[in-house]
Design a protein around this motif. Structure first.
Motif, short mmCIF file in Angstrom:
data_model
loop_
_atom_site.label_atom_id
_atom_site.label_comp_id
_atom_site.label_asym_id
_atom_site.label_seq_id
_atom_site.Cartn_x
_atom_site.Cartn_y
_atom_site.Cartn_z
N GLU A 203 -90.42 50.49 -44.56
CA GLU A 203 -91.33 49.80 -43.64
C GLU A 203 -91.02 48.30 -43.59
O GLU A 203 -90.93 47.71 -42.50
CB GLU A 203 -92.77 50.02 -44.09
CG GLU A 203 -93.82 49.27 -43.29
CD GLU A 203 -94.10 49.87 -41.92
OE1 GLU A 203 -94.76 49.19 -41.10
OE2 GLU A 203 -93.65 51.00 -41.65
N GLN B 135 -92.29 52.62 -37.26
CA GLN B 135 -91.34 53.25 -36.34
C GLN B 135 -92.04 54.34 -35.53
O GLN B 135 -91.86 54.44 -34.32
CB GLN B 135 -90.15 53.82 -37.11
CG GLN B 135 -89.14 52.77 -37.56
CD GLN B 135 -88.06 53.36 -38.44
OE1 GLN B 135 -88.33 53.90 -39.51
NE2 GLN B 135 -86.81 53.26 -38.01
N ASN C 47 -88.21 46.86 -44.36
CA ASN C 47 -86.88 46.74 -43.76
C ASN C 47 -86.97 46.75 -42.23
O ASN C 47 -86.40 45.91 -41.53
CB ASN C 47 -85.99 47.88 -44.27
CG ASN C 47 -84.52 47.67 -43.97
OD1 ASN C 47 -84.11 46.71 -43.33
ND2 ASN C 47 -83.70 48.61 -44.43
N TYR C 48 -87.73 47.71 -41.70
CA TYR C 48 -87.88 47.83 -40.25
C TYR C 48 -88.58 46.60 -39.67
O TYR C 48 -88.16 46.05 -38.64
CB TYR C 48 -88.67 49.09 -39.92
CG TYR C 48 -88.95 49.27 -38.44
CD1 TYR C 48 -87.91 49.55 -37.53
CD2 TYR C 48 -90.24 49.16 -37.93
CE1 TYR C 48 -88.17 49.71 -36.19
CE2 TYR C 48 -90.50 49.34 -36.59
CZ TYR C 48 -89.46 49.60 -35.71
OH TYR C 48 -89.71 49.75 -34.36
N SER D 299 -82.77 48.55 -32.90
CA SER D 299 -84.07 48.36 -33.56
C SER D 299 -85.26 48.59 -32.64
O SER D 299 -86.39 48.21 -32.97
CB SER D 299 -84.17 46.95 -34.18
OG SER D 299 -83.25 46.80 -35.23
N ASN E 91 -86.20 43.67 -39.49
CA ASN E 91 -85.19 43.78 -38.43
C ASN E 91 -85.78 43.53 -37.05
O ASN E 91 -85.14 42.91 -36.19
CB ASN E 91 -84.53 45.16 -38.48
CG ASN E 91 -83.78 45.40 -39.77
OD1 ASN E 91 -83.32 44.46 -40.41
ND2 ASN E 91 -83.68 46.65 -40.17
N THR E 92 -86.98 44.03 -36.80
CA THR E 92 -87.60 43.84 -35.49
C THR E 92 -88.06 42.40 -35.29
O THR E 92 -88.15 41.93 -34.15
CB THR E 92 -88.80 44.79 -35.29
OG1 THR E 92 -89.73 44.61 -36.36
CG2 THR E 92 -88.34 46.23 -35.26
N LEU F 268 -80.58 50.53 -38.75
CA LEU F 268 -81.55 51.60 -38.55
C LEU F 268 -82.13 52.01 -39.90
O LEU F 268 -81.49 52.75 -40.65
CB LEU F 268 -80.90 52.81 -37.86
CG LEU F 268 -81.77 54.06 -37.71
CD1 LEU F 268 -83.00 53.77 -36.85
CD2 LEU F 268 -80.95 55.22 -37.10
N PRO F 269 -83.33 51.54 -40.26
CA PRO F 269 -83.94 51.93 -41.53
C PRO F 269 -84.52 53.35 -41.43
O PRO F 269 -85.16 53.69 -40.44
CB PRO F 269 -85.06 50.91 -41.73
CG PRO F 269 -84.82 49.82 -40.72
CD PRO F 269 -84.12 50.50 -39.58
N TRP G 206 -88.83 58.46 -40.24
CA TRP G 206 -89.23 57.12 -39.79
C TRP G 206 -90.33 56.55 -40.66
O TRP G 206 -91.12 57.27 -41.26
CB TRP G 206 -89.72 57.18 -38.34
CG TRP G 206 -88.70 57.63 -37.35
CD1 TRP G 206 -87.35 57.71 -37.51
CD2 TRP G 206 -88.96 58.10 -36.02
NE1 TRP G 206 -86.75 58.19 -36.38
CE2 TRP G 206 -87.72 58.44 -35.44
CE3 TRP G 206 -90.12 58.26 -35.27
CZ2 TRP G 206 -87.61 58.92 -34.13
CZ3 TRP G 206 -90.02 58.74 -33.96
CH2 TRP G 206 -88.77 59.07 -33.41
N SER G 207 -90.39 55.23 -40.68
CA SER G 207 -91.49 54.54 -41.33
C SER G 207 -92.74 54.62 -40.45
O SER G 207 -92.68 55.05 -39.29
CB SER G 207 -91.13 53.07 -41.58
OG SER G 207 -91.08 52.37 -40.34
#
Length: 463
Positions: free
Chosen positions: A325, A91, A327-328, A126, A331-332, A340-341, A87-88
């Motif tokens: 990071e 996350q 990317n996440y 997400s 998406n959020t 799902l990054p 996870w980032s």
């Protein structure tokens, strides 16, 4: 019934697979607590708020359990299992806050989390979601939180190390399956964290007390710790303090080669637009049902967002923590939510770890997908990591039915840069060599050049 290799430590029950679906058995020893958990309204509250996976109870013996079975539950099915070391920063931070929110709600209903493992969290749409229905125990007023140390090891210590020392230290979770030991975290954190009240208390002081209790001369201290009491007000104060500590941790992202890739790519505007259109067209040409697309070398997820229109889930993976990071966060904030990054080094992917080297599955064991998207990556695998094209093709063929892949020839400026500081020993790294190697495992369905570049896009079907 096939019990999952990750589910054997809790006497309350276990998770198993049957006929392609995942189930959870509640054992007789947990019957009273489980019924009280449901009747308290806590389950319904957590599910309605999206904090806990829902489940259906299986009746009439449709899915048989063991002789110790009290209930069989069919939880919401999770399409892809990821792990904390993939996870980032954000996350892991969101997963920590979710765990504390679940704990807060549990206390209000007369329950408490008996464990606080980061492996009890997965990402769906997400968002982090708690997945272990059997982690809830009745709260005994005055009792301490038995999962306090585990929370600090699984969440607070890794986040602090990522924030203050190096984001790559999240990988310590691979060698420490029950979280980063607090004495180790205390040694690795800079001295200034000892001036931070939260970290000084929950990591440094906690570590020192833990070491004292582990000392042979500290047996009485261990007995005292087991009999310690903590009022409900004190417990709530601890939860608030932990939440504050987590919230204040931030990661100042450094500039990396891949974090700003699309702003510095060697594509012209036309080439970039045409490549996006070609990827979209190739995916549209696949008429099979597409559930999961794996995007390898996804960077900040630009092409993952194109792929998301064609499937239920895109697992968007890259080696760069900054890119993942970003990317996440994208998406959020703006969606889509079916991405799902994850952080993944494809030359050295996540291994199988834990008991029997099977408690947590390797990346390859979880890599099965309907479509594999591999853009601007093949030259890094073949040249930067010295992996023959035939090896790459064989590996990919065991993962997917369909492959969308970009070949980057030696004339491309990115490959020229890779070869500028090393001898060119890659005789087979040509378009012909690429097609011959992949044709041993795939049928080439389509080929298209990327305009204003030397690159080629391929749509391939596994043989």
């Amino acid at each position: 019934m096939e019990p999952l290799s990750s589910s054997f430590r809790d006497p309350s029950g276990f998770v198993f697979s049957s006929a392609g679906s995942i189930y959870r058995q509640v054992n007789n020893c947990f019957a009273e607590t489980f019924d009280a958990f449901i009747e308290s309204g806590l389950y319904e509250k957590l599910v309605s708020r999206g904090l806990l996976v829902s489940h259906d109870e299986i009746v009439d013996g449709d899915v048989p359990g063991t002789p110790d079975c009290y209930r069989i539950l069919k939880p919401q099915q999770i399409p892809f299992i990821s792990y904390p070391y993939e996870w980032s920063f954000s996350q892991l931070k969101d997963a920590a806050m979710l765990t504390l929110r679940v704990q807060h709600e549990a206390i209000k209903h007369g329950f408490i989390l008996k464990d606080a493992s980061a492996f009890n969290v997965q990402f769906i749409n997400s968002r982090p979601v708690f997945i272990d229905t059997l982690s809830f125990d009745k709260y005994v007023p005055g009792s301490p939180w038995v999962a306090y140390k585990q929370f600090c090891q699984h969440f607070l210590a890794p986040l602090a190390l990522m924030s203050y020392t190096d984001v790559e230290l999240s990988k310590l979770m691979i060698s420490h399956i029950d979280g980063v030991p607090l004495p180790l975290a205390s040694k690795l954190l800079p001295l200034k964290t000892r001036l931070n009240y939260s970290l000084a208390t929950h990591i440094h002081l906690h570590s020192r007390m833990q070491q004292q209790h582990a000392d042979a001369a500290g047996k009485k201290a261990v007995r005292d710790a087991k009999s310690a009491s903590l009022s409900e007000q004190g417990l709530r104060a601890m939860m608030e303090a932990l939440a504050s500590a987590v919230q204040k941790l931030n990661w100042k992202m450094p500039e990396t080669e891949w974090g700003d890739y699309y702003a510095n790519t060697n594509y012209s505007d036309l080439a970039g637009d045409e490549k996006r259109a070609l990827v979209d067209s190739f995916l549209s040409d696949i008429h099979d049902k597409i559930v999961i697309i794996q995007d390898f070398g996804a960077n900040t997820g630009e092409f993952s967002r194109i792929a998301a229109k064609h499937c239920d889930l895109v697992v968007s993976q890259d080696i760069d923590p900054v890119a993942v990071e970003l990317n996440y966060r994208q998406n959020t904030t703006n969606g889509p939510t079916n991405i799902l990054p994850l952080i993944q080094d494809f030359s050295s992917p996540s291994p199988a770890i834990g008991w029997g080297n099977a408690e947590r599955s390797s990346f390859l064991e979880r890599s099965q997908c309907d479509v594999l998207l591999v853009l601007a990556l093949i030259h890094h695998l073949a040249i930067s990591n010295n992996v023959p094209l035939s090896n790459i093709a064989k590996l990919f063929s065991g993962m997917t039915r369909w492959l969308v892949i970009e070949f980057v020839p030696k004339a491309d400026s990115q490959v020229v840069r890779l070869l500028a500081t090393r001898e060119d020993i890659f005789v087979n790294y040509t378009q012909q060599g690429f097609e011959e190697s992949f044709s041993e495992h795939f049928t080439i369905e389509k080929t298209a050049p990327v305009p204003e570049s030397e690159r080629l896009l391929y749509l391939m079907r596994s043989q």
